[in-house]
Scaffold this active site. Structure first.
Site, short mmCIF file in Angstrom:
data_model
loop_
_atom_site.label_atom_id
_atom_site.label_comp_id
_atom_site.label_asym_id
_atom_site.label_seq_id
_atom_site.Cartn_x
_atom_site.Cartn_y
_atom_site.Cartn_z
CB CYS A 273 15.10 -39.64 -25.32
SG CYS A 273 14.47 -39.55 -23.62
CG HIS A 321 12.24 -43.20 -25.13
ND1 HIS A 321 13.60 -42.93 -25.07
CD2 HIS A 321 11.96 -43.34 -26.45
CE1 HIS A 321 14.10 -42.92 -26.30
NE2 HIS A 321 13.13 -43.15 -27.15
CG HIS A 333 14.08 -42.66 -30.88
ND1 HIS A 333 13.79 -43.59 -29.91
CD2 HIS A 333 14.54 -43.36 -31.95
CE1 HIS A 333 14.04 -44.80 -30.37
NE2 HIS A 333 14.50 -44.69 -31.60
#
Length: 359
Positions: A273, A321, A333
């Protein structure tokens, strides 16, 4: 962003939320209870939805823990690179310092020999024996200058020696940090593999129909969370336009769609990520921290209502994240292992906050 394009993206996000798996690691929203149908009614081979929901939540937990460990791994790796570079720089300084010290010693030796040759008699005797008093005085001046130069030379040698000792201490300290970082990196890697292996084992125990129903539950949970976020009216407040750098970052990130997630990866074939977001902004000419936690800690914070395309949304209380906002309530993402870089709804995960890279 034009009205027509905004409408297209909004529609695309709605479709994506409805037909693709958008739930990322750790999503904590419960799925709505589905209406019983011939394809979803529990049977002897298909466990009830409540059991599969427990599996989904367990998988989210495992992948979330893997994401936390991935951040720790990336942080340790980044520190190790800096420490290695510092050790190399210190080694160069030590070599240069040793060469300088050798040159200073040679100069000091030459000065000592010259002083010995002219310094055997006291000044009074040399004056009496001199045929030219002025020549003697000139020579005495040079001797005094030489003595001063010798003192300066000794001082420079002392400082150089002290610098070498400090470089050696700094290098030793960096080696210790590097070793500690290596152990932290190894521990994080072990934890990542442990969590992913546990998740994969859990998934492998599901029958084909169970996996299909689990995917439906993930979609339902993501759609429910996104709908609740949009129903708050937040999208009516988000009207910021992307900066030139932000547009470039978005273009890079969306161009990576379809590429697999891989922990610790920064492209070009795979990403995690924060690897995706950091490389996207690097392509736009702005270096940002490597991990989602560092991005949260070091980049400028902005209110959700003030975010604009290119800004980064940090998710979960532990900042484990990160995704890039692309406009119209959507993000791009790299979700988790087993998934690819994709478009998702910005509200499908619990938002910690928004940060803005660039100038």
């Amino acid at each position: 962003m034009g009205t027509g394009k905004r409408g297209l993206i909004t529609a695309a996000v709605t479709v994506v939320c409805a037909i693709t798996v958008l739930a990322a690691p750790g999503t904590a929203f419960a799925a709505p209870t589905p209406t019983p149908s011939p394809t979803t009614t529990p049977s002897a081979t298909a466990p009830p939805d409540k059991d599969l929901e427990a599996v989904r939540e367990k998988l989210d937990d495992l992948y979330h823990d893997a994401a936390v460990a991935t951040d720790a791994y990336n942080d340790a790796e980044e520190k190790a690179e800096k420490q290695s570079a510092e050790i190399v720089a210190l080694a160069k300084r030590i070599v240069e310092g040793e060469k300088k010290l050798d040159r200073l010693k040679d100069r000091a030796g030459a000065a000592a020999r010259a002083q010995y040759r002219v310094g055997g008699l006291p000044d009074e005797a040399r004056l009496m024996l001199s045929d030219d008093p002025q020549e003697f005085l000139d020579g005495a001046g040079r001797v005094i200058q030489g003595e001063r130069a010798a003192k300066g030379l000794i001082g420079e040698m002392t400082r150089t020696q002290q610098d070498l000792e400090q470089y050696a201490k700094d290098a030793s300290a960096q080696w210790k940090k590097l070793e500690a970082g290596r152990k932290a990196k190894a521990a994080a890697k072990k934890e990542i593999k442990k969590q992913i292996a546990a998740a994969q084992k859990l998934e492998s125990q599901l029958a084909k129909k169970e996996k299909a129903r689990l995917a439906e539950l993930e979609k339902e949970a993501a759609l429910k969370a996104q709908t609740a976020w949009l129903d708050s009216g937040i999208l009516d407040e988000i009207k910021g336009d992307a900066s030139a750098q932000g547009r470039k970052a978005v273009e890079f990130a969306t161009a990576q769609m379809g590429k697999p997630y891989e922990w610790g990866a920064e492209g070009p074939g795979t990403y995690d990520c924060s690897g995706l977001t950091s490389q996207a902004w690097a392509s736009a000419g702005s270096a940002i921290p490597r991990t989602s936690q560092q991005q949260w800690q070091q980049l400028k914070h902005v209110a959700v209502k003030d975010m604009r395309p290119g800004d980064l949304i940090i998710y979960f209380a532990d900042a484990s994240h990160v995704a890039m906002y692309v406009g119209d309530g959507a993000i791009v993402h790299a979700p988790r292992p087993g998934r690819t870089v994709t478009i998702a709804g910005a509200g499908t995960m619990p938002i910690l906050g928004v940060v803005r890279p660039g100038a």
